[in-house]
Design a protein around this motif. Sequence first.
Motif, short mmCIF file in Angstrom:
data_model
loop_
_atom_site.label_atom_id
_atom_site.label_comp_id
_atom_site.label_asym_id
_atom_site.label_seq_id
_atom_site.Cartn_x
_atom_site.Cartn_y
_atom_site.Cartn_z
N ALA A 94 0.82 -1.21 0.00
CA ALA A 94 0.00 0.00 0.00
C ALA A 94 0.86 1.26 0.00
CB ALA A 94 -0.94 0.00 1.20
N ALA A 95 1.96 1.25 0.73
CA ALA A 95 2.82 2.43 0.81
C ALA A 95 3.33 2.83 -0.57
CB ALA A 95 3.99 2.16 1.75
N THR A 96 3.75 1.86 -1.37
CA THR A 96 4.23 2.15 -2.72
C THR A 96 3.10 2.64 -3.61
OG1 THR A 96 6.10 0.60 -2.63
CG2 THR A 96 5.25 1.14 -4.80
N VAL A 97 1.93 2.04 -3.48
CA VAL A 97 0.77 2.46 -4.27
C VAL A 97 0.46 3.93 -4.00
CG1 VAL A 97 -1.72 2.16 -4.58
CG2 VAL A 97 -0.24 0.15 -4.43
N TYR A 98 0.49 4.32 -2.74
CA TYR A 98 0.21 5.71 -2.38
C TYR A 98 1.24 6.66 -2.98
CZ TYR A 98 -2.97 3.81 1.19
OH TYR A 98 -3.98 3.15 1.84
N MET A 99 2.51 6.27 -2.91
CA MET A 99 3.57 7.14 -3.43
C MET A 99 3.52 7.27 -4.94
SD MET A 99 6.92 6.36 -1.05
CE MET A 99 6.77 4.57 -0.92
N THR A 100 2.99 6.27 -5.61
CA THR A 100 2.95 6.27 -7.07
C THR A 100 1.98 7.30 -7.62
OG1 THR A 100 3.55 3.92 -7.13
CG2 THR A 100 2.58 4.85 -9.12
N LEU A 101 0.83 7.47 -6.98
CA LEU A 101 -0.15 8.43 -7.47
C LEU A 101 0.44 9.84 -7.54
CD1 LEU A 101 -2.98 9.15 -8.43
CD2 LEU A 101 -3.66 9.43 -6.02
N GLY A 102 1.16 10.25 -6.50
CA GLY A 102 1.77 11.57 -6.51
C GLY A 102 2.74 11.73 -7.66
#
Length: 282
Positions: A94-102
Amino acid sequence: MAQLKPYRGGYYLWEYVPSLPAAIIFLILFVAATTFHFWKLHRTRAWFCLAFSLGGLFEVIGYIGRAAAHNATDSVIVYAIQNVFLLLGPTLFAATVYMTLGRIIRSVHAEKHSLVRINWLTKTFVMGDVVSFVVQGSASGLMATGDKAKLGSNIVVASLLIQVIMFGLFIVTSAVFEVRMRRSPPTEAFDQRINWISRVHTLYAVSALILIRSIFRVVEYAAGNDGYPLTHEWMLYVFDSVLMIICMIIWGIWYPGSLSRLIEPSQEIVTEEVAGIGLKGR
């Protein structure tokens, strides 16, 4: 032959003897997927994907623990290892998914289309993820002790609910961004190297899978030790193991490793290149 043995007195850590074949199959799958992700990480140097690779490593350790538990159902250490690492692996995804949107938003210069201010977008969701990670990690250890197992289970449910809420908000944020982009796309939206639509859809797919898994975990622990999910092993493999290996496959195929190169060292590079492409086409 493996037998279900009590941890101490009449208290059992397990409600069944963990399947050795199932644990080995998913151990092999996660070893392969995790190795591939670390290789992609090495090639692309997309360090924001490090958490995703570490999540795969957590899954590997978790299934090693489940395989070992087949013949050690009375071992609190083995139980705790598989419980902690299988709970925390998806939190790192989830942490990587969140960072990817930005990074997607920055790569197309569409900060104005973000529902959450871009400077706070990643921080907001990752902080929620960190809270969930810390709480789950501390509470899952309590579940291995008979007298505090119920307390640990309740805390895990609370932390999983945090994760579910954050994912729900994240999916809404991603959807709003896509709608606004389709209505008013910036020049960079047509850059085929960025391919923002495909990347956002990848976020949807992985987010949905992790969300379903988290909801299952909430139901699992809320139902208690005598509930159907915790007394029937197949549910863990169907609603956790299978979903998480699919997550790793999807992320590996549509790997966002090139995003960092598209927004660094300055976003102006992307703008200039896109403008150049447009001029050449005239």
